[in-house]
Design a protein around this motif. Structure first.
Motif, mmCIF file in Angstrom:
data_model
loop_
_atom_site.group_PDB
_atom_site.id
_atom_site.type_symbol
_atom_site.label_atom_id
_atom_site.label_comp_id
_atom_site.label_asym_id
_atom_site.label_seq_id
_atom_site.Cartn_x
_atom_site.Cartn_y
_atom_site.Cartn_z
ATOM 1 N N GLU A 86 9.874 -5.420 -4.707
ATOM 2 C CA GLU A 86 8.731 -6.107 -4.080
ATOM 3 C C GLU A 86 8.857 -7.619 -4.281
ATOM 4 N N PRO A 87 8.730 -8.407 -3.198
ATOM 5 C CA PRO A 87 8.861 -9.866 -3.338
ATOM 6 C C PRO A 87 7.744 -10.547 -4.129
ATOM 7 N N ARG A 88 6.523 -10.008 -4.069
ATOM 8 C CA ARG A 88 5.424 -10.677 -4.784
ATOM 9 C C ARG A 88 5.703 -10.724 -6.273
ATOM 10 N N CYS A 101 0.823 -1.211 0.000
ATOM 11 C CA CYS A 101 0.000 0.000 0.000
ATOM 12 C C CYS A 101 0.858 1.264 0.000
ATOM 13 N N ALA A 102 1.788 1.371 0.956
ATOM 14 C CA ALA A 102 2.589 2.598 1.051
ATOM 15 C C ALA A 102 3.572 2.695 -0.113
ATOM 16 N N GLY A 122 2.906 1.000 7.572
ATOM 17 C CA GLY A 122 2.849 0.347 8.874
ATOM 18 C C GLY A 122 4.182 0.451 9.593
ATOM 19 N N TRP A 133 -9.815 -2.207 1.662
ATOM 20 C CA TRP A 133 -9.607 -1.079 2.570
ATOM 21 C C TRP A 133 -10.917 -0.336 2.785
ATOM 22 N N GLY A 134 -11.309 -0.214 4.044
ATOM 23 C CA GLY A 134 -12.472 0.594 4.402
ATOM 24 C C GLY A 134 -11.972 1.872 5.055
ATOM 25 N N VAL A 184 14.352 -7.821 -0.473
ATOM 26 C CA VAL A 184 15.580 -7.190 0.010
ATOM 27 C C VAL A 184 16.187 -8.071 1.104
ATOM 28 N N ARG A 209 -6.940 -7.814 -0.058
ATOM 29 C CA ARG A 209 -7.497 -7.059 1.069
ATOM 30 C C ARG A 209 -8.498 -6.034 0.584
ATOM 31 N N ALA A 237 -5.307 2.090 8.593
ATOM 32 C CA ALA A 237 -4.059 2.741 8.159
ATOM 33 C C ALA A 237 -4.163 3.414 6.800
ATOM 34 N N PHE A 238 -5.162 3.048 5.990
ATOM 35 C CA PHE A 238 -5.144 3.458 4.580
ATOM 36 C C PHE A 238 -5.056 4.973 4.413
HETATM 37 C C1 LIG Z 1 -6.568 -8.150 4.991
HETATM 38 C C2 LIG Z 1 -6.306 -6.736 5.491
HETATM 39 C C3 LIG Z 1 -7.364 -5.830 5.546
HETATM 40 C C4 LIG Z 1 -7.134 -4.523 5.994
HETATM 41 N N1 LIG Z 1 -8.197 -3.668 6.017
HETATM 42 C C5 LIG Z 1 -7.985 -2.368 6.329
HETATM 43 C C6 LIG Z 1 -9.053 -1.434 6.270
HETATM 44 O O1 LIG Z 1 -10.221 -1.807 6.017
HETATM 45 N N2 LIG Z 1 -8.789 -0.124 6.502
HETATM 46 C C7 LIG Z 1 -7.529 0.311 6.820
HETATM 47 O O2 LIG Z 1 -7.331 1.519 6.968
HETATM 48 N N3 LIG Z 1 -6.508 -0.572 6.951
HETATM 49 C C8 LIG Z 1 -6.702 -1.888 6.714
HETATM 50 N N4 LIG Z 1 -5.647 -2.773 6.806
HETATM 51 C C9 LIG Z 1 -4.376 -2.320 7.418
HETATM 52 C C10 LIG Z 1 -3.405 -1.579 6.455
HETATM 53 O O3 LIG Z 1 -4.068 -0.552 5.752
HETATM 54 C C11 LIG Z 1 -2.778 -2.530 5.463
HETATM 55 O O4 LIG Z 1 -2.077 -3.541 6.132
HETATM 56 C C12 LIG Z 1 -1.812 -1.841 4.488
HETATM 57 O O5 LIG Z 1 -1.585 -2.727 3.423
HETATM 58 C C13 LIG Z 1 -0.489 -1.446 5.134
HETATM 59 O O6 LIG Z 1 0.331 -0.884 4.131
HETATM 60 P P1 LIG Z 1 1.917 -1.043 4.145
HETATM 61 O O7 LIG Z 1 2.408 -0.507 2.867
HETATM 62 O O8 LIG Z 1 2.458 -0.532 5.418
HETATM 63 O O9 LIG Z 1 2.148 -2.625 4.196
HETATM 64 P P2 LIG Z 1 1.885 -3.665 3.030
HETATM 65 O O10 LIG Z 1 0.775 -3.218 2.161
HETATM 66 O O11 LIG Z 1 1.759 -4.983 3.690
HETATM 67 O O12 LIG Z 1 3.230 -3.602 2.174
HETATM 68 C C14 LIG Z 1 4.461 -4.090 2.653
HETATM 69 C C15 LIG Z 1 5.187 -4.668 1.449
HETATM 70 O O13 LIG Z 1 6.516 -5.051 1.817
HETATM 71 C C16 LIG Z 1 6.812 -6.202 1.059
HETATM 72 N N5 LIG Z 1 7.969 -6.907 1.641
HETATM 73 C C17 LIG Z 1 8.002 -7.884 2.581
HETATM 74 N N6 LIG Z 1 9.270 -8.298 2.798
HETATM 75 C C18 LIG Z 1 10.058 -7.574 1.967
HETATM 76 C C19 LIG Z 1 11.455 -7.568 1.702
HETATM 77 N N7 LIG Z 1 12.319 -8.364 2.349
HETATM 78 N N8 LIG Z 1 11.924 -6.725 0.740
HETATM 79 C C20 LIG Z 1 11.084 -5.878 0.081
HETATM 80 N N9 LIG Z 1 9.752 -5.863 0.298
HETATM 81 C C21 LIG Z 1 9.258 -6.691 1.230
HETATM 82 C C22 LIG Z 1 5.519 -7.009 1.109
HETATM 83 O O14 LIG Z 1 5.479 -8.009 0.098
HETATM 84 C C23 LIG Z 1 4.486 -5.917 0.918
HETATM 85 O O15 LIG Z 1 4.123 -5.730 -0.418
HETATM 86 C C24 LIG Z 1 -5.833 -4.110 6.408
HETATM 87 C C25 LIG Z 1 -4.804 -5.047 6.386
HETATM 88 C C26 LIG Z 1 -5.024 -6.340 5.940
HETATM 89 C C27 LIG Z 1 -3.887 -7.328 5.937
#
Ligand SMILES: Cc1cc2nc3c(=O)[nH]c(=O)nc-3n(C[C@H](O)[C@H](O)[C@H](O)COP(=O)(O)OP(=O)(O)OC[C@H]3O[C@@H](n4cnc5c(N)ncnc54)[C@H](O)[C@@H]3O)c2cc1C
Length: 384
Positions: free
Chosen positions: A35-37, A13-14, A269, A46-47, A118, A44, A281-282
């Motif tokens: 990105e590993p994926r 997301c971020a 996060g 996001w609400g 990474v 997921r 968090a969105f």
């Molecule tokens: C199922 C689900 C539903 C959610 N619903 C809501 C909601 O309704 N409303 C809300 O506000 N928030 C929600 N959240 C919480 C939050 O918004 C999400 O978790 C959001 O995706 C966090 O963003 P992020 O970028 O911090 O983490 P992520 O989106 O998880 O991104 C982290 C990235 O880092 C990558 N990564 C991992 N290891 C490595 C590595 N070694 N090297 C490089 N990259 C790596 C991962 O593959 C991933 O793509 C939800 C979370 C989940 C899991």
């Protein structure tokens, strides 16, 4: 592409939001996202609230649905809030990933590399070297959005763990106009347990079995919780499961640092964007990303993401989380009081972390500040 100026660690997301924001800047900073994926799935939903002065952000219009009514069910009551100003919105992960990646693809300076994770980072000549399984990269700046470290995830606190199923029923079952934010009329089992339901139509909904406790369960546990809930609340015995999503979000009192080292910042996060007491968090991520993109344009080396929320809101959130930690059984009553006593728009602004001073007073009044503060003082030493 020549040596990137910025490497974004993680394209979730971020990471993708930042990549898309930089793709729109002129000239774009030379950026590489790692990105590993290999593939993105609809993993997921996001609400969040938007409308009025609550900016929807750069993904406005992509939402799958918007609702102007939402409810909490607790203590035998159904507490419904409606708003003409704000709406609760659901954005599908698949739609978000597709659009953000498209925006990145259309820009010259930003590149997403998938299927690589990474492994190591080291300072090098005033910048950084980043090693993946296959190769090494060098850059001036790092934006780290990888999941929180193991140390953080095992810190004292609660985990919000959940599994959701998007289901379809044979006949009309759901009220498509009202979201169920929290239905506490489910076994609490010494933890905090509620069901969350997004009704996309009378026959289709996302139903999420959500727990706040010390440790997650096996998937079968949540699936049984959803089946029991559908049977109990709607008399529904049969439905088709279209897809599932699940997550574990640490709800910890540990503080996040937004800068790991000069030129190496944390976002999402990992950068403290998750609201500890709710797991949302969105919108905080979108605010952080927009602020960081602007800071990068002004002064790349000194750029720091803005804090995810104001200090006084962080403080209130920690007190609320402490109360949940110390007295999980109080949770349904606390949310019921908020929905009973605070006017709908004021509560939305509070939940969306954009409260006016009068909204904060209304929330603090509804929560009985005395017991809240007593819990906070009692538990402060243990957790901070
Ligand atoms: C199922 C689900 C539903 C959610 N619903 C809501 C909601 O309704 N409303 C809300 O506000 N928030 C929600 N959240 C919480 C939050 O918004 C999400 O978790 C959001 O995706 C966090 O963003 P992020 O970028 O911090 O983490 P992520 O989106 O998880 O991104 C982290 C990235 O880092 C990558 N990564 C991992 N290891 C490595 C590595 N070694 N090297 C490089 N990259 C790596 C991962 O593959 C991933 O793509 C939800 C979370 C989940 C899991």
């Amino acid at each position: 592409m020549s040596r990137p100026e910025l490497i974004i660690l993680g394209g979730g997301c971020a990471g993708l939001s930042l990549g898309a924001a930089l793709a729109a800047s002129r000239p774009p900073l030379h950026t590489l996202i790692l990105e590993p994926r290999a593939d993105y799935t609809d993993d997921r939903t996001w609400g969040y609230w938007a409308g009025g002065e609550l900016a929807a952000g750069p993904f406005e219009g992509l939402e799958r649905r918007r609702w102007s009514a939402w409810e909490v069910r607790a203590e035998g009551e159904r507490l419904v809030h409606r708003s003409r100003r704000y709406s609760y919105r659901a954005l599908g992960g698949g739609d978000f990933y597709r659009t953000a990646r498209q925006r990145i693809r259309n820009a010259d300076g930003v590149r997403l590399k998938t299927g690589v994770s990474v492994q190591a980072i080291a300072p090098e000549n005033g910048g950084f070297s980043v090693r993946t399984e296959t190769t090494g990269h060098r850059c001036d700046l790092l934006a780290d959005t990888r999941p929180l470290s193991a140390a953080y995830r095992s810190a004292p606190g609660l985990v919000q763990h959940f599994l959701g199923q998007e289901i379809e029923t044979a006949g009309p079952v759901f009220d498509p106009d009202c979201v169920t934010l929290m239905d506490f009329e489910a076994p609490q089992a010494g933890a905090i347990h509620f069901l969350y339901l997004l009704p996309y139509s009378a026959r289709r909904a996302l139903v999420v079995d959500t727990w706040l406790s010390a440790a997650p369960f096996e998937p079968a546990h949540y699936r049984a919780g959803i089946s029991d809930y559908l049977a109990q609340r709607f008399g529904l015995r049969q439905h088709r499961v279209l897809r599932e999503e699940s997550g574990q979000i640490p709800m910890s009192l540990l503080r996040h640092r937004r800068r790991r080292a000069p030129g190496w910042v944390r976002l999402g996060g990992r950068g403290g964007a998750v609201k500890a007491s709710s797991g949302y968090a969105f919108q905080a991520i979108q605010r952080q990303v927009q602020g960081f993109a602007q800071a990068l344009a002004a002064d790349p080396q000194g750029a720091l993401p803005p804090p995810a929320r104001a200090g006084h809101l962080e403080w209130l959130d920690r007190i609320f989380l402490l109360r949940l930690l110390h007295e999980p059984a109080a949770a349904p009553g606390l949310f019921a009081r908020l929905f009973r006593r605070v006017e709908p728009d004021a509560l939305v602004r509070f939940l969306a972390e954009r409260p006016r001073p009068t909204d904060l007073l209304a929330v603090m009044g509804a929560l009985d500040a005395g017991p809240m503060l007593a819990t906070a003082i009692k538990g402060w030493r243990q957790w901070v």
